[in-house]
Design a protein around this motif. Structure first.
Motif, PDB file in Angstrom:
ATOM      1  N   ARG A  16      12.583 -22.447  49.098  1.00 11.43           N
ATOM      2  CA  ARG A  16      11.775 -22.216  50.298  1.00 11.43           C
ATOM      3  C   ARG A  16      11.155 -20.831  50.307  1.00 11.43           C
ATOM      4  O   ARG A  16      11.598 -19.910  49.604  1.00 11.43           O
ATOM      5  CB  ARG A  16      12.591 -22.471  51.570  1.00 11.43           C
ATOM      6  CG  ARG A  16      13.906 -21.754  51.829  1.00 11.43           C
ATOM      7  CD  ARG A  16      14.026 -20.386  51.423  1.00 11.43           C
ATOM      8  NE  ARG A  16      15.122 -19.675  52.043  1.00 11.43           N
ATOM      9  CZ  ARG A  16      15.096 -18.361  52.276  1.00 11.43           C
ATOM     10  NH1 ARG A  16      14.046 -17.640  51.928  1.00 11.43           N
ATOM     11  NH2 ARG A  16      16.126 -17.759  52.799  1.00 11.43           N
ATOM     12  N   ALA A  18      10.029 -18.181  53.398  1.00 16.02           N
ATOM     13  CA  ALA A  18      10.334 -18.085  54.832  1.00 16.02           C
ATOM     14  C   ALA A  18       9.740 -16.810  55.440  1.00 16.02           C
ATOM     15  O   ALA A  18      10.469 -15.895  55.808  1.00 16.02           O
ATOM     16  CB  ALA A  18      11.849 -18.125  55.019  1.00 16.02           C
ATOM     17  N   PRO A  19       8.418 -16.761  55.545  1.00 21.05           N
ATOM     18  CA  PRO A  19       7.809 -15.524  56.059  1.00 21.05           C
ATOM     19  C   PRO A  19       7.991 -15.343  57.565  1.00 21.05           C
ATOM     20  O   PRO A  19       8.077 -16.317  58.307  1.00 21.05           O
ATOM     21  CB  PRO A  19       6.319 -15.716  55.732  1.00 21.05           C
ATOM     22  CG  PRO A  19       6.115 -17.195  55.740  1.00 21.05           C
ATOM     23  CD  PRO A  19       7.405 -17.788  55.219  1.00 21.05           C
ATOM     24  N   SER A  20       8.058 -14.088  57.984  1.00 22.11           N
ATOM     25  CA  SER A  20       8.025 -13.761  59.408  1.00 22.11           C
ATOM     26  C   SER A  20       6.563 -13.504  59.763  1.00 22.11           C
ATOM     27  O   SER A  20       5.871 -12.799  59.017  1.00 22.11           O
ATOM     28  CB  SER A  20       8.840 -12.499  59.686  1.00 22.11           C
ATOM     29  OG  SER A  20      10.158 -12.681  59.212  1.00 22.11           O
ATOM     30  N   GLU A  52       9.464 -17.879  60.232  1.00 23.14           N
ATOM     31  CA  GLU A  52      10.614 -17.271  60.921  1.00 23.14           C
ATOM     32  C   GLU A  52      10.119 -16.470  62.138  1.00 23.14           C
ATOM     33  O   GLU A  52      10.096 -15.244  62.149  1.00 23.14           O
ATOM     34  CB  GLU A  52      11.419 -16.441  59.927  1.00 23.14           C
ATOM     35  CG  GLU A  52      11.889 -17.319  58.756  1.00 23.14           C
ATOM     36  CD  GLU A  52      13.191 -16.905  58.120  1.00 23.14           C
ATOM     37  OE1 GLU A  52      13.409 -15.709  57.911  1.00 23.14           O
ATOM     38  OE2 GLU A  52      14.013 -17.809  57.822  1.00 23.14           O
ATOM     39  N   TYR A 179      18.307 -12.654  62.677  1.00 20.79           N
ATOM     40  CA  TYR A 179      17.844 -13.221  61.401  1.00 20.79           C
ATOM     41  C   TYR A 179      19.015 -13.719  60.556  1.00 20.79           C
ATOM     42  O   TYR A 179      18.971 -14.817  59.988  1.00 20.79           O
ATOM     43  CB  TYR A 179      17.026 -12.145  60.666  1.00 20.79           C
ATOM     44  CG  TYR A 179      16.927 -12.322  59.170  1.00 20.79           C
ATOM     45  CD1 TYR A 179      16.305 -13.438  58.618  1.00 20.79           C
ATOM     46  CD2 TYR A 179      17.461 -11.361  58.302  1.00 20.79           C
ATOM     47  CE1 TYR A 179      16.225 -13.593  57.245  1.00 20.79           C
ATOM     48  CE2 TYR A 179      17.372 -11.512  56.933  1.00 20.79           C
ATOM     49  CZ  TYR A 179      16.767 -12.631  56.399  1.00 20.79           C
ATOM     50  OH  TYR A 179      16.690 -12.787  55.034  1.00 20.79           O
ATOM     51  N   VAL A 183      18.680 -17.707  59.538  1.00 22.35           N
ATOM     52  CA  VAL A 183      18.309 -18.040  58.159  1.00 22.35           C
ATOM     53  C   VAL A 183      19.376 -18.939  57.515  1.00 22.35           C
ATOM     54  O   VAL A 183      19.064 -19.884  56.791  1.00 22.35           O
ATOM     55  CB  VAL A 183      18.055 -16.736  57.352  1.00 22.35           C
ATOM     56  CG1 VAL A 183      19.331 -15.991  57.056  1.00 22.35           C
ATOM     57  CG2 VAL A 183      17.310 -17.000  56.063  1.00 22.35           C
ATOM     58  N   ARG A 197      13.708 -14.702  46.576  1.00 27.14           N
ATOM     59  CA  ARG A 197      13.029 -13.820  47.521  1.00 27.14           C
ATOM     60  C   ARG A 197      13.094 -12.384  47.010  1.00 27.14           C
ATOM     61  O   ARG A 197      13.743 -12.103  45.996  1.00 27.14           O
ATOM     62  CB  ARG A 197      13.686 -13.949  48.903  1.00 27.14           C
ATOM     63  CG  ARG A 197      15.166 -13.651  48.877  1.00 27.14           C
ATOM     64  CD  ARG A 197      15.841 -13.998  50.202  1.00 27.14           C
ATOM     65  NE  ARG A 197      17.239 -13.595  50.189  1.00 27.14           N
ATOM     66  CZ  ARG A 197      18.082 -13.788  51.180  1.00 27.14           C
ATOM     67  NH1 ARG A 197      17.689 -14.394  52.280  1.00 27.14           N
ATOM     68  NH2 ARG A 197      19.328 -13.377  51.085  1.00 27.14           N
ATOM     69  N   LEU A 201      15.668  -8.013  50.339  1.00 32.68           N
ATOM     70  CA  LEU A 201      16.581  -8.845  51.135  1.00 32.68           C
ATOM     71  C   LEU A 201      17.970  -8.973  50.513  1.00 32.68           C
ATOM     72  O   LEU A 201      18.872  -9.564  51.103  1.00 32.68           O
ATOM     73  CB  LEU A 201      15.958 -10.231  51.369  1.00 32.68           C
ATOM     74  CG  LEU A 201      14.735 -10.165  52.302  1.00 32.68           C
ATOM     75  CD1 LEU A 201      13.922 -11.442  52.222  1.00 32.68           C
ATOM     76  CD2 LEU A 201      15.161  -9.891  53.733  1.00 32.68           C
TER      77      LEU A 201
END
Ligand code: GLU
Length: 305
Positions: A16, A18-20, A52, A179, A183, A197, A201
């Motif tokens: 996946r 998963a951008p904010s 996100e 978060y 997540v 990612r 992170l």
């Protein structure tokens, strides 16, 4: 009579991106999209996109739509409908309440000003709220947890949570899910079994593994690729107002992303040809085992239309 076979169930991994939605898609986040896409799709898996959007104070209006449009323009499409975390608050709240009920998490009445400069939680409220404090946030108990895992790019990682963060926030004082909780709940719910990612992170991963274990969820495989930085070492991020990708030549930008990821496509390919090449030649073991790769401004600038 045997029933008609439906489409073959995917047998590969589920990855996946998963951008904010805190700004437009920029080169740094495109790298994460490309790496997660290629790692899943080159092995016959599925690739999902999750927005996100659980932090309204940091959100930039319209950026979720612009991120999705930019991904699409690059040829990156989610294999399932895009999930928006803002629609999933009930699931995060249920996870929080379960952790509280099981004594794995506790209400904390501390504000930022109560915490030491180190950022490591001193345990003030872990045995109950001291007199005069009212509940603000929820923290996960870390006790004496040392989390060990093997990152598929960065190798063996070990983090002793009591020394790095202590009991950490899973529900914020402004009544929003943190978060670190959201997540983990969503990766499990969506059947995500690999998180590819950016290296930035990696500092969250031990906490997320601890949350997954506390909730009895399986832990995905992690792979943290180097992030793109400016020559002075700053992450290429939305905050730096890097040029929106719409204005860049997409093939050249994808090539730059592949270069940063240690892949070496032949020259002279169009965007579609580059994707075909990348899907059949992608090798995770070629991704540099580094935190960051510097991108000289001339290189970036030369490819902007
Ligand atoms: N939403 C996070 C971000 O944009 C990334 C989450 C993740 O990949 O785990 O920084």
């Amino acid at each position: 009579m045997p029933s008609k076979p439906g489409p073959a169930a995917p047998t590969g991994p589920t990855g996946r991106f998963a951008p904010s939605p805190t700004g437009d898609l920029h080169f740094g986040s495109l790298v994460a999209a490309v790496a997660s896409f290629l790692e899943a799709k080159s092995r016959g898996g599925q690739w999902l996109v999750r927005i996100e959007d659980i932090d309204p104070p940091r959100e930039v209006a319209g950026s979720a739509e612009r991120i999705l449009a930019a991904l699409q323009a690059f040829g990156l499409r989610s294999d399932r409908p895009v999930v928006f975390q803002s629609q999933r608050t009930a699931a995060y709240r249920a996870a929080r309440d379960r952790l509280l009920a099981e004594g794995k998490a506790f209400w904390c009445g501390c504000s930022r000003a109560d915490l030491p400069a180190s950022g490591v939680y001193p345990g003030t409220c872990r045995s109950g709220l001291p007199a005069g404090k009212s509940p603000r946030s929820v923290r996960l108990r870390v006790d004496d947890a040392t989390v060990r895992f093997r990152d598929a790019i960065q190798g063996e990682i070990s983090e002793h949570l009591p020394a790095t963060v202590g009991d950490f926030v899973i529900w914020r004082a402004d009544d929003l899910p943190a978060y670190q909780l959201a997540v983990v709940v969503d990766d499990a719910w969506q059947g995500v079994d690999e998180c590819v990612r950016g290296h930035d992170l990696l500092a969250s991963t031990a906490r997320q593994i601890q949350v997954a274990r506390a909730l009895g969820l399986s832990v995905p495989r992690y792979a943290h690729h180097p992030v793109a930085t400016t020559p002075d070492g700053r992450k290429l991020a939305k905050r730096l107002r890097s040029d929106p990708l719409e204005r860049q030549a997409r093939g050249a930008t994808l090539r730059l992303a592949l270069d940063l990821l240690g892949q070496r496509p032949p020259t002279g390919l169009t965007l579609a040809e580059l994707w075909r090449w990348a899907l059949s030649h992608w090798r995770l073991d070629r991704v540099p085992r580094r935190a960051a790769v510097e991108m000289p401004p001339a290189e970036r600038g030369a490819r902007v239309r």
